[in-house]
Scaffold this motif. Structure first.
Motif, mmCIF file in Angstrom:
data_model
loop_
_atom_site.group_PDB
_atom_site.id
_atom_site.type_symbol
_atom_site.label_atom_id
_atom_site.label_comp_id
_atom_site.label_asym_id
_atom_site.label_seq_id
_atom_site.Cartn_x
_atom_site.Cartn_y
_atom_site.Cartn_z
ATOM 1 N N MET A 16 -14.647 -5.060 15.543
ATOM 2 C CA MET A 16 -13.942 -3.802 15.788
ATOM 3 C C MET A 16 -12.883 -3.549 14.715
ATOM 4 N N LEU A 17 -12.117 -4.581 14.351
ATOM 5 C CA LEU A 17 -11.108 -4.430 13.293
ATOM 6 C C LEU A 17 -11.762 -4.030 11.974
ATOM 7 N N LEU A 18 -12.882 -4.675 11.648
ATOM 8 C CA LEU A 18 -13.599 -4.327 10.425
ATOM 9 C C LEU A 18 -14.120 -2.893 10.481
ATOM 10 N N ARG A 19 -14.695 -2.523 11.630
ATOM 11 C CA ARG A 19 -15.237 -1.171 11.766
ATOM 12 C C ARG A 19 -14.145 -0.129 11.538
ATOM 13 N N VAL A 20 -12.986 -0.324 12.156
ATOM 14 C CA VAL A 20 -11.878 0.621 12.001
ATOM 15 C C VAL A 20 -11.428 0.676 10.539
ATOM 16 N N SER A 21 -11.213 -0.493 9.925
ATOM 17 C CA SER A 21 -10.749 -0.527 8.533
ATOM 18 C C SER A 21 -11.759 0.118 7.589
ATOM 19 N N LEU A 22 -13.042 -0.211 7.779
ATOM 20 C CA LEU A 22 -14.069 0.280 6.860
ATOM 21 C C LEU A 22 -14.364 1.764 7.046
ATOM 22 N N THR A 23 -14.367 2.238 8.299
ATOM 23 C CA THR A 23 -14.604 3.674 8.500
ATOM 24 C C THR A 23 -13.410 4.472 7.989
ATOM 25 N N ASP A 24 -12.188 3.916 8.104
ATOM 26 C CA ASP A 24 -11.010 4.575 7.532
ATOM 27 C C ASP A 24 -11.139 4.713 6.019
ATOM 28 N N LEU A 25 -11.861 3.776 5.392
ATOM 29 C CA LEU A 25 -12.077 3.822 3.943
ATOM 30 C C LEU A 25 -13.270 4.709 3.566
ATOM 31 N N GLY A 26 -13.950 5.248 4.576
ATOM 32 C CA GLY A 26 -15.048 6.171 4.302
ATOM 33 C C GLY A 26 -16.435 5.554 4.285
ATOM 34 N N TYR A 27 -16.551 4.296 4.738
ATOM 35 C CA TYR A 27 -17.860 3.633 4.751
ATOM 36 C C TYR A 27 -18.538 3.789 6.100
ATOM 37 N N SER A 28 -19.871 3.756 6.103
ATOM 38 C CA SER A 28 -20.643 3.653 7.341
ATOM 39 C C SER A 28 -20.752 2.165 7.654
ATOM 40 N N VAL A 29 -20.683 1.819 8.939
ATOM 41 C CA VAL A 29 -20.687 0.414 9.326
ATOM 42 C C VAL A 29 -21.834 0.133 10.288
ATOM 43 N N ILE A 102 -12.982 -13.702 1.263
ATOM 44 C CA ILE A 102 -11.735 -13.139 1.798
ATOM 45 C C ILE A 102 -11.346 -13.990 3.000
ATOM 46 N N VAL A 103 -10.075 -14.400 3.078
ATOM 47 C CA VAL A 103 -9.626 -15.234 4.190
ATOM 48 C C VAL A 103 -9.069 -14.351 5.306
ATOM 49 N N LYS A 104 -9.442 -14.684 6.553
ATOM 50 C CA LYS A 104 -8.884 -14.021 7.740
ATOM 51 C C LYS A 104 -7.528 -14.652 8.030
ATOM 52 N N PRO A 105 -6.608 -13.919 8.636
ATOM 53 C CA PRO A 105 -6.731 -12.485 8.920
ATOM 54 C C PRO A 105 -6.654 -11.684 7.630
ATOM 55 N N PHE A 106 -7.499 -10.673 7.536
ATOM 56 C CA PHE A 106 -7.573 -9.938 6.283
ATOM 57 C C PHE A 106 -6.522 -8.849 6.193
ATOM 58 N N ASN A 107 -6.113 -8.579 4.974
ATOM 59 C CA ASN A 107 -5.201 -7.492 4.664
ATOM 60 C C ASN A 107 -6.083 -6.301 4.282
ATOM 61 N N PRO A 108 -5.973 -5.158 4.977
ATOM 62 C CA PRO A 108 -6.863 -4.023 4.696
ATOM 63 C C PRO A 108 -6.879 -3.585 3.231
ATOM 64 N N GLU A 109 -5.716 -3.648 2.555
ATOM 65 C CA GLU A 109 -5.686 -3.251 1.143
ATOM 66 C C GLU A 109 -6.470 -4.229 0.270
ATOM 67 N N LYS A 110 -6.334 -5.528 0.573
ATOM 68 C CA LYS A 110 -7.071 -6.547 -0.196
ATOM 69 C C LYS A 110 -8.565 -6.433 0.078
ATOM 70 N N LEU A 111 -8.909 -6.148 1.329
ATOM 71 C CA LEU A 111 -10.320 -5.959 1.675
ATOM 72 C C LEU A 111 -10.881 -4.767 0.899
ATOM 73 N N ALA A 112 -10.149 -3.667 0.884
ATOM 74 C CA ALA A 112 -10.591 -2.464 0.162
ATOM 75 C C ALA A 112 -10.763 -2.766 -1.325
ATOM 76 N N ALA A 113 -9.833 -3.533 -1.896
ATOM 77 C CA ALA A 113 -9.915 -3.876 -3.320
ATOM 78 C C ALA A 113 -11.133 -4.750 -3.595
ATOM 79 N N ALA A 114 -11.389 -5.718 -2.720
ATOM 80 C CA ALA A 114 -12.551 -6.606 -2.902
ATOM 81 C C ALA A 114 -13.848 -5.796 -2.815
ATOM 82 N N ILE A 115 -13.904 -4.866 -1.883
ATOM 83 C CA ILE A 115 -15.106 -4.022 -1.726
ATOM 84 C C ILE A 115 -15.296 -3.161 -2.979
ATOM 85 N N ARG A 116 -14.210 -2.556 -3.450
ATOM 86 C CA ARG A 116 -14.330 -1.725 -4.677
ATOM 87 C C ARG A 116 -14.838 -2.549 -5.852
#
Length: 120
Positions: A16-29, A102-116
């Protein structure tokens, strides 16, 4: 067209945390609860990125990564998202074919940077 990310984690709250973070970034999950479920899901979908936990029932993240790579999906970026942080586990994930860690708990900004980094 938004990019699709398959998240694999046995924890409903982490999915759920991933879904919220990723959809906020504009991705389909698309979600799976373990490696076996993820492989079943991959039979019917072509995600742009896979994010997986390591410690899961039925099939762990290492087994999932090895299976995905052995199926010829060499270009699918795979990020490992886990509480594990040992160099040995990171090395094992790299050898299996993981793209990043990426180590949990993840930081949404770091997750976004890793994905980019792996998607663009």
């Amino acid at each position: 067209m938004s990019k699709t990310i398959l998240t694999v984690d046995d924890s409903p709250s982490m999915r759920m945390l991933l879904r919220v973070s990723l959809t906020d970034l504009g991705y389909s999950v698309v979600e799976a609860e373990d490696g076996v479920h993820a492989l079943e899901t991959l039979g019917g979908t072509e995600p742009d990125l896979l994010i997986t936990d390591i410690n899961m029932p039925r099939m762990d993240g290492f087994g999932l990564i090895e299976n995905v790579r052995s199926q010829g999906r060499r270009n699918l970026p795979i990020l490992v998202l886990t509480t594990e942080s040992s160099d040995e586990k990171k090395q094992r994930a790299r050898e299996a074919g993981a793209t990043g860690w990426i180590v949990k708990p993840f930081n949404p900004e770091k997750l976004a940077a890793a994905i980019r980094r792996v998607l663009h």
